[in-house]
Enzyme design. Structure first.
Site, PDB file in Angstrom:
ATOM      1  N   HIS A  83       0.043 -14.120  -0.817  1.00  0.00           N
ATOM      2  CA  HIS A  83      -1.304 -14.155  -1.399  1.00  0.00           C
ATOM      3  C   HIS A  83      -1.346 -15.585  -0.894  1.00  0.00           C
ATOM      4  CE1 HIS A  83      -4.793 -13.980  -3.789  1.00  0.00           C
ATOM      5  NE2 HIS A  83      -4.486 -15.181  -4.213  1.00  0.00           N
TER       6      HIS A  83
ATOM      7  N   LEU B 272      -3.065  -1.854  -5.410  1.00  0.00           N
ATOM      8  CA  LEU B 272      -2.260  -0.580  -5.630  1.00  0.00           C
ATOM      9  C   LEU B 272      -1.979  -0.274  -6.988  1.00  0.00           C
ATOM     10  CD1 LEU B 272       0.374  -1.225  -2.844  1.00  0.00           C
ATOM     11  CD2 LEU B 272      -1.559   0.692  -2.859  1.00  0.00           C
TER      12      LEU B 272
ATOM     13  N   GLY C  66      -2.628  -8.780  11.091  1.00  0.00           N
ATOM     14  CA  GLY C  66      -0.943  -8.550  11.354  1.00  0.00           C
ATOM     15  C   GLY C  66      -0.121  -9.765  11.531  1.00  0.00           C
TER      16      GLY C  66
ATOM     17  N   MET D  36      -5.215  -4.799   1.802  1.00  0.00           N
ATOM     18  CA  MET D  36      -6.398  -5.182   1.067  1.00  0.00           C
ATOM     19  C   MET D  36      -6.864  -4.310   0.088  1.00  0.00           C
ATOM     20  SD  MET D  36      -6.835  -8.195   1.929  1.00  0.00           S
ATOM     21  CE  MET D  36      -6.969  -9.697   2.891  1.00  0.00           C
TER      22      MET D  36
HETATM   23  C1  GAR Z   1      -3.066 -13.439   4.845  1.00  0.00           C
HETATM   24  O1  GAR Z   1      -3.616 -14.663   4.699  1.00  0.00           O
HETATM   25  C2  GAR Z   1      -2.515 -12.887   3.556  1.00  0.00           C
HETATM   26  O2  GAR Z   1      -2.228 -14.239   2.751  1.00  0.00           O
HETATM   27  C3  GAR Z   1      -4.045 -12.538   2.992  1.00  0.00           C
HETATM   28  O3  GAR Z   1      -4.592 -11.668   4.060  1.00  0.00           O
HETATM   29  C4  GAR Z   1      -4.225 -12.494   5.400  1.00  0.00           C
HETATM   30  C5  GAR Z   1      -3.319 -11.452   6.005  1.00  0.00           C
HETATM   31  O4  GAR Z   1      -3.404 -11.864   7.485  1.00  0.00           O
HETATM   32  N1  GAR Z   1      -3.585 -11.503   2.139  1.00  0.00           N
HETATM   33  C6  GAR Z   1      -4.654 -11.306   0.906  1.00  0.00           C
HETATM   34  O5  GAR Z   1      -5.504 -11.868   0.806  1.00  0.00           O
HETATM   35  C7  GAR Z   1      -3.993 -10.336  -0.180  1.00  0.00           C
HETATM   36  N2  GAR Z   1      -4.951 -10.590  -1.320  1.00  0.00           N
HETATM   37  P1  GAR Z   1      -2.484 -11.255   8.561  1.00  0.00           P
HETATM   38  O6  GAR Z   1      -2.947  -9.741   8.608  1.00  0.00           O
HETATM   39  O7  GAR Z   1      -2.468 -11.871   9.852  1.00  0.00           O
HETATM   40  O8  GAR Z   1      -1.025 -11.357   8.128  1.00  0.00           O
END
Ligand code: GAR
Length: 226
Positions: A111, A95, A14, A92
């Site tokens: 992303h 949708l 988050g 993750m």
């Molecule tokens: C982030 O790096 C985001 O870009 C990635 O998950 C991480 C979440 O970090 N999202 C993906 O890979 C979506 N396919 P966070 O929970 O600290 O915001």
């Protein structure tokens, strides 16, 4: 202008949610986070929501539940807080249209790569394995494909020979933390239009609290371009 009502979907840490909440609290983002939703029970992200007194809700998929059924339940829960836009901030699950049709052109994703390169999972590891010199992050509208929707903003991060997926992920994450609130502020100001799968940014008719200067600033500081 009424603040934009945002729902945020998370699965884990988050840090992007925290940055969004801080930008709202600090006045840099004219939005209000009206609910934080997760597919996991008690993800660390909920702690940030609680600190800002934002309601949280977990919607766990049943073991045999079909994707469409889960997405309909999730959409129902999110609709309950009447959001104007939905942000996938480290959510993750992919949708389906069942969810997306409840919020047409109003779901955004962050992303950790420069799309269309390195779609899907482990984008940072994919970048390291491919030996690219640059990667970065993308904030885009979500469509029915995986990481294929219209691109709002991208920010570049260098990739060094000694990088691992983790060191690159940390460098990209710092870029995400600037790019995500900037994209949301553009949305809040009604400056984004989708035409022929491309996002047009309307820089005209600047309002008194336009983000244009601050966007230029983060562009300079991050090496991003619009
Ligand atoms: C982030 O790096 C985001 O870009 C990635 O998950 C991480 C979440 O970090 N999202 C993906 O890979 C979506 N396919 P966070 O929970 O600290 O915001």
């Amino acid at each position: 202008m009424e603040p934009l009502r945002l729902a945020v979907l998370v699965s884990g840490r988050g840090s992007n949610l925290k940055v969004i909440l801080d930008a709202v609290a600090g006045g840099a983002l004219e939005a209000s986070v009206v609910g934080v939703f997760s597919d996991r029970v008690e993800p660390p992200a909920f702690e940030w929501a609680r600190r800002h007194r934002v309601p949280v809700l977990t919607v766990v998929a049943g073991e045999t539940e079909r994707r469409a059924a889960y997405d309909a339940r999730l959409a129902g829960a999110v609709l309950g807080v009447r959001p104007q836009a939905v942000v996938l901030a480290g959510f993750m699950r992919v949708l389906s249209p069942v969810f997306l049709e409840a919020f047409p052109d109003r779901v955004l994703n962050i992303h950790p790569a420069l799309l269309p390169a390195f779609r899907g999972l482990d984008a940072q590891a994919q970048a390291v394995a491919a030996g690219v010199r640059f990667s970065g992050c993308t904030v885009h509208f979500v469509d029915a494909g995986t990481d294929t929707g219209p691109i709002i903003l991208q920010t570049v991060a260098p990739v060094y020979p000694e990088d691992t997926a983790d060191t690159l992920a940390a460098r990209i994450l710092a870029k995400e933390h600037k790019t995500c609130p900037a994209a949301l502020q553009l949305l809040a100001e009604g400056r984004l239009r989708i035409r022929d799968r491309r996002v047009l940014i309307d820089w005209d008719g600047r309002q008194p609290r336009s983000p244009r200067d601050s966007v230029a600033e983060w562009q300079d500081s991050t090496g991003s371009w619009l």
